[in-house]
Design a protein around this motif. Structure first.
Motif, PDB file in Angstrom:
ATOM      1  N   ILE A 188       0.858  -1.190   0.000  1.00 42.24           N
ATOM      2  CA  ILE A 188       0.000   0.000   0.000  1.00 42.24           C
ATOM      3  C   ILE A 188       0.889   1.233   0.000  1.00 42.24           C
ATOM      4  O   ILE A 188       1.866   1.297   0.760  1.00 42.24           O
ATOM      5  CB  ILE A 188      -0.949   0.034   1.229  1.00 42.24           C
ATOM      6  N   GLN A 189       0.568   2.204  -0.861  1.00 48.07           N
ATOM      7  CA  GLN A 189       1.280   3.478  -0.869  1.00 48.07           C
ATOM      8  C   GLN A 189       0.296   4.560  -0.452  1.00 48.07           C
ATOM      9  O   GLN A 189      -0.665   4.856  -1.156  1.00 48.07           O
ATOM     10  CB  GLN A 189       1.860   3.792  -2.251  1.00 48.07           C
ATOM     11  N   GLU A 190       0.534   5.135   0.716  1.00 52.76           N
ATOM     12  CA  GLU A 190      -0.339   6.200   1.240  1.00 52.76           C
ATOM     13  C   GLU A 190       0.188   7.546   0.788  1.00 52.76           C
ATOM     14  O   GLU A 190       1.355   7.870   1.004  1.00 52.76           O
ATOM     15  CB  GLU A 190      -0.384   6.098   2.772  1.00 52.76           C
ATOM     16  N   SER A 191      -0.677   8.347   0.149  1.00 56.92           N
ATOM     17  CA  SER A 191      -0.277   9.663  -0.361  1.00 56.92           C
ATOM     18  C   SER A 191      -1.332  10.705  -0.014  1.00 56.92           C
ATOM     19  O   SER A 191      -1.794  11.473  -0.859  1.00 56.92           O
ATOM     20  CB  SER A 191      -0.076   9.596  -1.884  1.00 56.92           C
ATOM     21  N   LEU A 192      -1.715  10.719   1.259  1.00 51.86           N
ATOM     22  CA  LEU A 192      -2.725  11.659   1.758  1.00 51.86           C
ATOM     23  C   LEU A 192      -2.131  13.042   1.963  1.00 51.86           C
ATOM     24  O   LEU A 192      -0.902  13.202   1.982  1.00 51.86           O
ATOM     25  CB  LEU A 192      -3.283  11.136   3.090  1.00 51.86           C
ATOM     26  N   PRO A 193      -2.965  14.067   2.147  1.00 51.73           N
ATOM     27  CA  PRO A 193      -2.452  15.402   2.468  1.00 51.73           C
ATOM     28  C   PRO A 193      -1.593  15.377   3.727  1.00 51.73           C
ATOM     29  O   PRO A 193      -1.752  14.508   4.598  1.00 51.73           O
ATOM     30  CB  PRO A 193      -3.732  16.222   2.686  1.00 51.73           C
ATOM     31  N   GLU A 194      -0.671  16.334   3.829  1.00 50.16           N
ATOM     32  CA  GLU A 194       0.290  16.364   4.934  1.00 50.16           C
ATOM     33  C   GLU A 194      -0.347  16.880   6.225  1.00 50.16           C
ATOM     34  O   GLU A 194       0.049  17.910   6.767  1.00 50.16           O
ATOM     35  CB  GLU A 194       1.494  17.231   4.552  1.00 50.16           C
ATOM     36  N   ARG A 195      -1.314  16.104   6.700  1.00 47.62           N
ATOM     37  CA  ARG A 195      -1.938  16.387   8.001  1.00 47.62           C
ATOM     38  C   ARG A 195      -1.734  15.178   8.891  1.00 47.62           C
ATOM     39  O   ARG A 195      -2.224  14.087   8.601  1.00 47.62           O
ATOM     40  CB  ARG A 195      -3.436  16.650   7.816  1.00 47.62           C
ATOM     41  N   GLU A 196      -1.010  15.390   9.976  1.00 46.44           N
ATOM     42  CA  GLU A 196      -0.636  14.266  10.827  1.00 46.44           C
ATOM     43  C   GLU A 196      -1.852  13.551  11.385  1.00 46.44           C
ATOM     44  O   GLU A 196      -1.899  12.301  11.384  1.00 46.44           O
ATOM     45  CB  GLU A 196       0.251  14.776  11.969  1.00 46.44           C
ATOM     46  N   ASP A 197      -2.863  14.294  11.836  1.00 45.67           N
ATOM     47  CA  ASP A 197      -4.044  13.660  12.431  1.00 45.67           C
ATOM     48  C   ASP A 197      -4.790  12.814  11.403  1.00 45.67           C
ATOM     49  O   ASP A 197      -5.236  11.701  11.700  1.00 45.67           O
ATOM     50  CB  ASP A 197      -4.973  14.706  13.041  1.00 45.67           C
ATOM     51  N   LEU A 198      -4.903  13.321  10.174  1.00 47.48           N
ATOM     52  CA  LEU A 198      -5.587  12.580   9.110  1.00 47.48           C
ATOM     53  C   LEU A 198      -4.828  11.301   8.771  1.00 47.48           C
ATOM     54  O   LEU A 198      -5.426  10.218   8.647  1.00 47.48           O
ATOM     55  CB  LEU A 198      -5.708  13.463   7.862  1.00 47.48           C
ATOM     56  N   LYS A 199      -3.523  11.399   8.631  1.00 52.37           N
ATOM     57  CA  LYS A 199      -2.726  10.224   8.289  1.00 52.37           C
ATOM     58  C   LYS A 199      -2.798   9.166   9.391  1.00 52.37           C
ATOM     59  O   LYS A 199      -2.951   7.965   9.102  1.00 52.37           O
ATOM     60  CB  LYS A 199      -1.269  10.634   8.031  1.00 52.37           C
ATOM     61  N   ILE A 200      -2.675   9.574  10.653  1.00 50.08           N
ATOM     62  CA  ILE A 200      -2.719   8.612  11.763  1.00 50.08           C
ATOM     63  C   ILE A 200      -4.041   7.844  11.743  1.00 50.08           C
ATOM     64  O   ILE A 200      -4.066   6.610  11.865  1.00 50.08           O
ATOM     65  CB  ILE A 200      -2.526   9.325  13.111  1.00 50.08           C
ATOM     66  N   ARG A 201      -5.150   8.567  11.549  1.00 46.84           N
ATOM     67  CA  ARG A 201      -6.472   7.917  11.555  1.00 46.84           C
ATOM     68  C   ARG A 201      -6.641   6.962  10.387  1.00 46.84           C
ATOM     69  O   ARG A 201      -7.068   5.809  10.557  1.00 46.84           O
ATOM     70  CB  ARG A 201      -7.565   8.998  11.541  1.00 46.84           C
ATOM     71  N   LEU A 202      -6.288   7.403   9.180  1.00 40.03           N
ATOM     72  CA  LEU A 202      -6.522   6.573   8.001  1.00 40.03           C
ATOM     73  C   LEU A 202      -5.491   5.450   7.860  1.00 40.03           C
ATOM     74  O   LEU A 202      -5.803   4.386   7.311  1.00 40.03           O
ATOM     75  CB  LEU A 202      -6.548   7.438   6.749  1.00 40.03           C
ATOM     76  N   LEU A 203      -4.275   5.658   8.370  1.00 33.14           N
ATOM     77  CA  LEU A 203      -3.320   4.555   8.376  1.00 33.14           C
ATOM     78  C   LEU A 203      -3.808   3.428   9.275  1.00 33.14           C
ATOM     79  O   LEU A 203      -3.609   2.235   8.966  1.00 33.14           O
ATOM     80  CB  LEU A 203      -1.944   5.043   8.832  1.00 33.14           C
ATOM     81  N   ALA A 204      -4.452   3.766  10.388  1.00 28.71           N
ATOM     82  CA  ALA A 204      -5.020   2.736  11.265  1.00 28.71           C
ATOM     83  C   ALA A 204      -6.125   1.975  10.542  1.00 28.71           C
ATOM     84  O   ALA A 204      -6.255   0.751  10.681  1.00 28.71           O
ATOM     85  CB  ALA A 204      -5.553   3.378  12.548  1.00 28.71           C
ATOM     86  N   GLU A 205      -6.915   2.682   9.748  1.00 27.90           N
ATOM     87  CA  GLU A 205      -7.975   2.018   8.976  1.00 27.90           C
ATOM     88  C   GLU A 205      -7.386   1.106   7.893  1.00 27.90           C
ATOM     89  O   GLU A 205      -7.897   0.009   7.644  1.00 27.90           O
ATOM     90  CB  GLU A 205      -8.901   3.062   8.340  1.00 27.90           C
ATOM     91  N   MET A 206      -6.326   1.552   7.249  1.00 27.15           N
ATOM     92  CA  MET A 206      -5.670   0.707   6.250  1.00 27.15           C
ATOM     93  C   MET A 206      -5.120  -0.558   6.907  1.00 27.15           C
ATOM     94  O   MET A 206      -5.247  -1.668   6.373  1.00 27.15           O
ATOM     95  CB  MET A 206      -4.521   1.471   5.576  1.00 27.15           C
ATOM     96  N   ASP A 207      -4.489  -0.391   8.060  1.00 30.50           N
ATOM     97  CA  ASP A 207      -3.918  -1.515   8.796  1.00 30.50           C
ATOM     98  C   ASP A 207      -4.982  -2.553   9.098  1.00 30.50           C
ATOM     99  O   ASP A 207      -4.757  -3.767   8.957  1.00 30.50           O
ATOM    100  CB  ASP A 207      -3.278  -0.983  10.073  1.00 30.50           C
ATOM    101  N   ALA A 208      -6.155  -2.099   9.483  1.00 28.95           N
ATOM    102  CA  ALA A 208      -7.234  -3.014   9.854  1.00 28.95           C
ATOM    103  C   ALA A 208      -7.790  -3.757   8.641  1.00 28.95           C
ATOM    104  O   ALA A 208      -8.281  -4.888   8.779  1.00 28.95           O
ATOM    105  CB  ALA A 208      -8.354  -2.242  10.557  1.00 28.95           C
ATOM    106  N   ALA A 209      -7.712  -3.160   7.437  1.00 29.81           N
ATOM    107  CA  ALA A 209      -8.345  -3.744   6.256  1.00 29.81           C
ATOM    108  C   ALA A 209      -7.379  -4.540   5.380  1.00 29.81           C
ATOM    109  O   ALA A 209      -7.813  -5.371   4.589  1.00 29.81           O
ATOM    110  CB  ALA A 209      -8.990  -2.634   5.425  1.00 29.81           C
TER     111      ALA A 209
END
Length: 499
Positions: A89-110
């Motif tokens: 998986i290559q994550e390329s979200l906007p440079e917002r730490e809170d957004l990345k932390i939340r969505l990386l956890a969702e990616m991890d779960a899926a």
């Protein structure tokens, strides 16, 4: 998934499809890997298609037909669908730490248990990004540079909980798609490359803020000066050369005192509305009304041409491109007969090669002199087969080509596979009559023929002499073995104006 398996991934999930995410999609797809991409932007399909079209144009110029069959691209309805069956998986979200932390956890779960996540962040620390993940060991920073599909550098940086296996897998994946992996030894904001870029950027803002230079003038200072050297030597190697024969030590002693003078202002100026408007206006003036896509194509063409030049020198990013071309070529090879072997049709296989970048002319075709080079190399294979190889030439005898006729019947482009198939038409004590056909691709389209007459010589005396009996017999054996073949089409042709 082991690091070895990481070099053979089949599907990549991409979360975030902006400039960087779409660039990743293009690099993976054009290297034969399937991609599933998720971005809530309703225009994601159109924007991604435009980036992939540009990338296809650029990479086709860079690697030609060495590129594999393209991977597929699908657009997922949600994040979970994008990563559910992905190997990487290559994550390329906007440079917002809170957004990345939340969505990386969702990616991890899926994502599957074997998958690894690479984050494209340009400066956020991976230890913080992995803090919400149930499997934090599976996250690593994989920071690329724009355009992702052309620039080879990717910085890999692990967090406190990133496993070595994850770093190895990421490195194998990025290497597989033709990238240069730079391992960041310790976590640091901005990693390596962006910290250097930021220092230049901050000083550039001061030069504009203080009215010393415009945006265009600052870019000129880079692109006509240091930027040309940076593209292949960086900073330290350039300065080492500036130190002359005594190298870096002499350079530092000579220029060190001046480097301590307070020339620069490394803390950037306050980005006021006035400064923003000044920079934006100067940038608009610099662009001169040329649109984004035109500039992107110009940028890509310049990068491709520069890479080709560096590839011819097997240096810097050209060395990376050359290695990736070899990897692509090896992956696409099927079992092929050996050079010098006799084909089923009775002719000898004397050349089998993809067209190289240094053989391409301004029309992006195989340039004229390379036909002669390849046909000459093919003749050398024949000579080696009859006992007139390099050792024989070194001993003072050789075969000299005294007449050549080449017909150009088609074209070969970068990366096309070409073969030369050779027939020895006639031979006697002093002469060798050879006919070559050059064919392109699996369809074996004939693109050129060459007819050569060679004479055996005493090289020191520079006069013709009979070849040794064993060599004559070997040459005659080839003639006899091919005697049942029909005369080659085009043999004996000459150039003449119509009457």
């Amino acid at each position: 998934m082991t690091s070895e398996a990481g070099s053979n991934i089949r599907k990549v999930g991409i979360v975030g499809g902006g400039v960087i995410g779409a660039g990743w999609a293009a690099r993976f797809v054009l290297n034969g890997i399937d991609v599933s991409i998720y971005d809530p932007d309703p225009e994601i399909e159109r924007k991604t298609a435009a980036v992939i079209a540009n990338a296809r144009r650029a990479l086709s110029r860079l690697f030609g037909n060495a590129l594999p069959a393209e991977g597929s691209i699908t657009f997922a309805a949600n994040l979970q669908d994008a990563v559910r069956d992905a190997d990487f998986i290559q994550e390329s979200l906007p440079e917002r730490e809170d957004l990345k932390i939340r969505l990386l956890a969702e990616m991890d779960a899926a994502m599957p248990a074997h998958a690894v996540i690479g984050s494209s962040t340009s400066g956020l620390l991976p230890t913080k990004l992995q803090s919400g993940m149930a499997r934090p060991d599976r996250l690593v920073v994989g920071h690329p540079f724009n355009p992702v599909y052309l620039l080879p550098l990717v910085e890999i940086c692990g967090g406190d909980q990133t496993s070595q296996e994850t770093k190895d897998i990421a490195a194998a994946v990025y290497t597989q798609i033709g990238m240069k992996v730079l391992h960041v030894r310790k976590e640091i904001d901005g990693f390596i490359a962006d910290r250097l870029l930021e220092a230049v950027w901050r000083e550039a803002l001061w030069l504009i803020n203080d009215g010393i230079a415009t945006a265009s003038e600052i870019d000129d200072a880079v692109r006509f000066g240091a930027g040309m050297r940076w593209s292949f030597m960086g900073t330290f190697l350039v300065y080492r050369l500036a130190g002359g024969e005594e190298g870096m030590r002499h350079f530092l002693h000579q220029f060190g005192p001046s480097m301590e003078w307070p020339w620069t202002k490394l803390i950037g100026p306050k980005l006021t509305d006035e400064l923003i408007e000044t920079i934006a206006r100067q940038s608009d003036e610099q662009a001169g009304g040329i649109d984004l896509r035109t500039y992107e194509k110009l940028r890509d063409d310049c990068l491709v041409d520069l890479t080709h030049a560096l590839e011819r020198n097997d240096f810097a990013s050209g060395q990376i491109a050359r290695a990736h071309r070899a990897r692509l070529t090896d992956a696409g090879k099927s079992a092929a007969p050996a050079i010098g072997s006799i084909r089923d049709d009775g002719r000898m296989l004397t050349i089998a090669t993809p067209v190289q970048p240094e053989w391409i002319d301004y029309n992006e075709h195989l340039t004229e002199y390379c036909y002669l080079k390849l046909f000459g190399d093919a003749t050398d294979v024949v000579l080696g087969a009859i006992g007139a190889g390099a050792d024989y030439v070194a001993a003072g005898h050789s075969w000299y080509t005294v007449e050549t006729h080449i017909r150009h019947l088609g074209q070969a482009r970068l990366g096309d596979s070409v073969e030369v198939r050779t027939r020895v038409v006639a031979a006697d004590a002093k002469r060798l009559h050879v006919f070559h056909e050059m064919v392109r691709g699996p369809e074996a389209v004939v693109i050129a023929t060459a007819e050569h007459m060679l004479v055996h010589v005493n090289a020191a005396a520079e006069k013709s002499v009979p070849a040794p009996d064993a060599m004559q017999q070997a040459a005659q054996a080839l003639v006899t073995a091919q005697a049942s073949l029909a005369p080659p089409e085009g043999m004996g042709r000459q150039i003449r104006m119509p009457g």
